[in-house]
Write a protein that holds these residues in place. Structure first.
Motif, PDB file in Angstrom:
ATOM      1  N   PHE A 162      50.580  37.714  45.086  1.00  0.00           N
ATOM      2  CA  PHE A 162      50.274  37.454  46.499  1.00  0.00           C
ATOM      3  C   PHE A 162      50.884  36.125  46.926  1.00  0.00           C
ATOM      4  O   PHE A 162      51.476  35.991  48.003  1.00  0.00           O
ATOM      5  N   PHE A 163      50.775  35.137  46.059  1.00  0.00           N
ATOM      6  CA  PHE A 163      51.342  33.814  46.338  1.00  0.00           C
ATOM      7  C   PHE A 163      52.872  33.893  46.476  1.00  0.00           C
ATOM      8  O   PHE A 163      53.461  33.291  47.384  1.00  0.00           O
ATOM      9  N   LEU A 164      53.499  34.665  45.600  1.00  0.00           N
ATOM     10  CA  LEU A 164      54.964  34.812  45.671  1.00  0.00           C
ATOM     11  C   LEU A 164      55.396  35.440  46.994  1.00  0.00           C
ATOM     12  O   LEU A 164      56.403  35.059  47.574  1.00  0.00           O
ATOM     13  N   TRP A 165      54.617  36.406  47.454  1.00  0.00           N
ATOM     14  CA  TRP A 165      54.987  37.117  48.694  1.00  0.00           C
ATOM     15  C   TRP A 165      54.652  36.331  49.945  1.00  0.00           C
ATOM     16  O   TRP A 165      55.396  36.333  50.913  1.00  0.00           O
ATOM     17  N   ARG A 166      53.473  35.710  49.954  1.00  0.00           N
ATOM     18  CA  ARG A 166      52.926  35.157  51.197  1.00  0.00           C
ATOM     19  C   ARG A 166      52.906  33.632  51.229  1.00  0.00           C
ATOM     20  O   ARG A 166      52.600  33.046  52.279  1.00  0.00           O
ATOM     21  N   GLY A 167      53.156  32.980  50.098  1.00  0.00           N
ATOM     22  CA  GLY A 167      53.129  31.522  50.065  1.00  0.00           C
ATOM     23  C   GLY A 167      51.733  30.937  50.178  1.00  0.00           C
ATOM     24  O   GLY A 167      51.577  29.742  50.424  1.00  0.00           O
ATOM     25  N   VAL A 168      50.704  31.761  49.996  1.00  0.00           N
ATOM     26  CA  VAL A 168      49.309  31.308  50.081  1.00  0.00           C
ATOM     27  C   VAL A 168      48.626  31.747  48.794  1.00  0.00           C
ATOM     28  O   VAL A 168      48.774  32.901  48.381  1.00  0.00           O
ATOM     29  N   ARG A 169      47.866  30.830  48.182  1.00  0.00           N
ATOM     30  CA  ARG A 169      47.204  31.216  46.924  1.00  0.00           C
ATOM     31  C   ARG A 169      45.751  31.601  47.214  1.00  0.00           C
ATOM     32  O   ARG A 169      44.959  30.767  47.624  1.00  0.00           O
ATOM     33  N   PRO A 170      45.397  32.866  47.037  1.00  0.00           N
ATOM     34  CA  PRO A 170      44.029  33.274  47.345  1.00  0.00           C
ATOM     35  C   PRO A 170      43.046  32.851  46.257  1.00  0.00           C
ATOM     36  O   PRO A 170      43.423  32.742  45.083  1.00  0.00           O
ATOM     37  N   ALA A 171      41.792  32.623  46.640  1.00  0.00           N
ATOM     38  CA  ALA A 171      40.743  32.364  45.648  1.00  0.00           C
ATOM     39  C   ALA A 171      40.417  33.683  44.948  1.00  0.00           C
ATOM     40  O   ALA A 171      40.508  34.755  45.557  1.00  0.00           O
ATOM     41  N   THR A 172      40.068  33.619  43.683  1.00  0.00           N
ATOM     42  CA  THR A 172      39.885  34.859  42.918  1.00  0.00           C
ATOM     43  C   THR A 172      38.434  35.128  42.513  1.00  0.00           C
ATOM     44  O   THR A 172      38.101  36.257  42.163  1.00  0.00           O
ATOM     45  N   ARG A 173      37.598  34.096  42.531  1.00  0.00           N
ATOM     46  CA  ARG A 173      36.264  34.233  41.923  1.00  0.00           C
ATOM     47  C   ARG A 173      35.438  35.380  42.540  1.00  0.00           C
ATOM     48  O   ARG A 173      34.897  36.221  41.822  1.00  0.00           O
ATOM     49  N   ALA A 174      35.360  35.408  43.875  1.00  0.00           N
ATOM     50  CA  ALA A 174      34.512  36.411  44.534  1.00  0.00           C
ATOM     51  C   ALA A 174      35.072  37.819  44.312  1.00  0.00           C
ATOM     52  O   ALA A 174      34.316  38.776  44.102  1.00  0.00           O
ATOM     53  N   VAL A 175      36.404  37.933  44.339  1.00  0.00           N
ATOM     54  CA  VAL A 175      37.033  39.248  44.143  1.00  0.00           C
ATOM     55  C   VAL A 175      36.747  39.756  42.729  1.00  0.00           C
ATOM     56  O   VAL A 175      36.404  40.920  42.513  1.00  0.00           O
ATOM     57  N   LEU A 176      36.854  38.850  41.771  1.00  0.00           N
ATOM     58  CA  LEU A 176      36.594  39.234  40.381  1.00  0.00           C
ATOM     59  C   LEU A 176      35.130  39.630  40.199  1.00  0.00           C
ATOM     60  O   LEU A 176      34.834  40.634  39.528  1.00  0.00           O
ATOM     61  N   ALA A 177      34.226  38.879  40.797  1.00  0.00           N
ATOM     62  CA  ALA A 177      32.796  39.198  40.667  1.00  0.00           C
ATOM     63  C   ALA A 177      32.519  40.584  41.265  1.00  0.00           C
ATOM     64  O   ALA A 177      31.816  41.403  40.664  1.00  0.00           O
ATOM     65  N   ALA A 178      33.116  40.874  42.434  1.00  0.00           N
ATOM     66  CA  ALA A 178      32.886  42.170  43.082  1.00  0.00           C
ATOM     67  C   ALA A 178      33.501  43.304  42.260  1.00  0.00           C
ATOM     68  O   ALA A 178      32.927  44.390  42.141  1.00  0.00           O
ATOM     69  N   LEU A 179      34.644  43.041  41.667  1.00  0.00           N
ATOM     70  CA  LEU A 179      35.315  44.059  40.851  1.00  0.00           C
ATOM     71  C   LEU A 179      34.473  44.402  39.625  1.00  0.00           C
ATOM     72  O   LEU A 179      34.369  45.552  39.209  1.00  0.00           O
ATOM     73  N   ARG A 180      33.864  43.381  39.027  1.00  0.00           N
ATOM     74  CA  ARG A 180      33.063  43.606  37.815  1.00  0.00           C
ATOM     75  C   ARG A 180      31.823  44.428  38.135  1.00  0.00           C
ATOM     76  O   ARG A 180      31.415  45.263  37.338  1.00  0.00           O
ATOM     77  N   VAL A 181      31.238  44.185  39.305  1.00  0.00           N
ATOM     78  CA  VAL A 181      30.028  44.912  39.681  1.00  0.00           C
ATOM     79  C   VAL A 181      30.378  46.349  40.082  1.00  0.00           C
ATOM     80  O   VAL A 181      29.731  47.298  39.685  1.00  0.00           O
ATOM     81  N   GLY A 182      31.469  46.475  40.870  1.00  0.00           N
ATOM     82  CA  GLY A 182      31.810  47.753  41.511  1.00  0.00           C
ATOM     83  C   GLY A 182      32.355  48.799  40.589  1.00  0.00           C
ATOM     84  O   GLY A 182      32.609  48.775  39.503  1.00  0.00           O
TER      85      GLY A 182
END
Ligand code: ATR
Length: 272
Positions: free
Chosen positions: A252-272
């Motif tokens: 995402f950073f390579l494409w958009r030049g913005v580094r997204p935070a990962t913690r919440a996404v990872l937590a949701a992925l683990r639950v879901g």
């Protein structure tokens, strides 16, 4: 029209990448779409050509096309060149450019999310196929005390190690078969084989894990026989969800030049 991205693989129906990138886009306010594209097994290049012609600006590449994606690119990053495999395409230039964010994703998951850096540790990497190929060089440069690559087909492990050994700053590297592991122990054991897909356990000896070891399976969303084996041995385990999210953030950073935070996404992925 929104900028278009996609994950290209076969099969690809199970991929969590569209959901992860949609979350990143929402959190960073980027206007973009991200699709899932199943390429025919013999039709990777023509699928990417068509996506590019329709305005696709970038793509993630997953099994079994990472090596074909490397061949498809007119130029690549140094790390993709070392892996000879590409998981991230930029299609917004005159010619396709490729990178490989898998190794960085694995290291970031180990170091930042799990708090277990390879530095100073004895690492066992299981497998010598595409998945192992993508991560060996970055792992070898992360300061491990030693890395052993184990594979049923020992010649493949030796060939993989030979390509990386000798580079400046790499760990002490070895290659062996499973029978050679008797009596050895490791602080970190990373499963980069596809054995989990067929619910098989590579022939690992008892006593493989050092005290406080981490067992890591690069596969995600599946409780593999390897993870069960490690739990039975009483060691800490992690699946590849964190690596998946971290490699996605790097793309995402390579494409958009913005580094997204990962913690919440990872937590949701683990639950879901
Ligand atoms: P990938 O791109 O997922 O790495 P691959 O290139 O086909 O897929 O490689 C699969 C890897 O998993 C290989 O290292 C393979 O070992 P061999 O080269 O000896 O065949 C390994 N593998 C698959 N099933 C396995 C099993 N049941 N036990 C041990 N290793 C296994």
């Amino acid at each position: 029209m929104m900028d278009r991205y996609a994950v290209i693989g076969n099969p690809v129906a199970h991929s969590k990448s569209p959901w992860i990138h949609a979350e990143f886009a929402r959190a960073t306010g980027q206007r973009m779409s991200y699709l899932r594209i199943e390429a025919p097994l013999k039709g990777f290049a023509r699928t990417v050509d068509a996506f590019r012609a329709s305005g696709g600006r970038g793509a993630n590449v997953t099994l079994p096309f990472k090596r074909e994606a490397f061949a498809y690119c007119a130029s690549t990053s140094v790390r993709a060149g070392a892996a000879r495999a590409v998981n991230t395409l930029r299609l917004d230039r005159d010619s396709p450019w490729g990178d490989n964010t898998d190794g960085a994703g694995l290291l970031r998951d180990l170091e930042a999310n799990l708090g277990v850096a390879p530095r100073g540790r004895r690492v066992l990497l299981m497998g010598a196929g595409g998945a192992a190929q993508g991560v060996l060089e970055p792992l070898a440069k992360a300061g491990a005390a030693a890395i052993v690559v184990v594979n049923r087909d020992i010649a493949k492990a030796q060939a993989l190690v030979a390509r990386v050994a000798g580079d400046p700053g790499v760990a002490r590297l070895g290659a062996c078969g499973y029978a050679d592991l008797a009596g050895e122990s490791f602080d970190m054991v990373i499963n980069a084989t596809s054995s989990g897909l067929s619910d098989e356990l590579p022939p690992l000896p008892a006593g493989l894990f050092a005290p406080q070891a981490l067992a890591y399976d690069m596969m995600y969303g599946r409780d593999t026989p390897f993870l069960a084996f490690a739990r039975d041995a009483g060691v800490r385990t992690a699946d590849g969800s964190g690596m998946l999210v971290e490699q996605a953030a790097e793309s995402f950073f390579l494409w958009r030049g913005v580094r997204p935070a990962t913690r919440a996404v990872l937590a949701a992925l683990r639950v879901g």
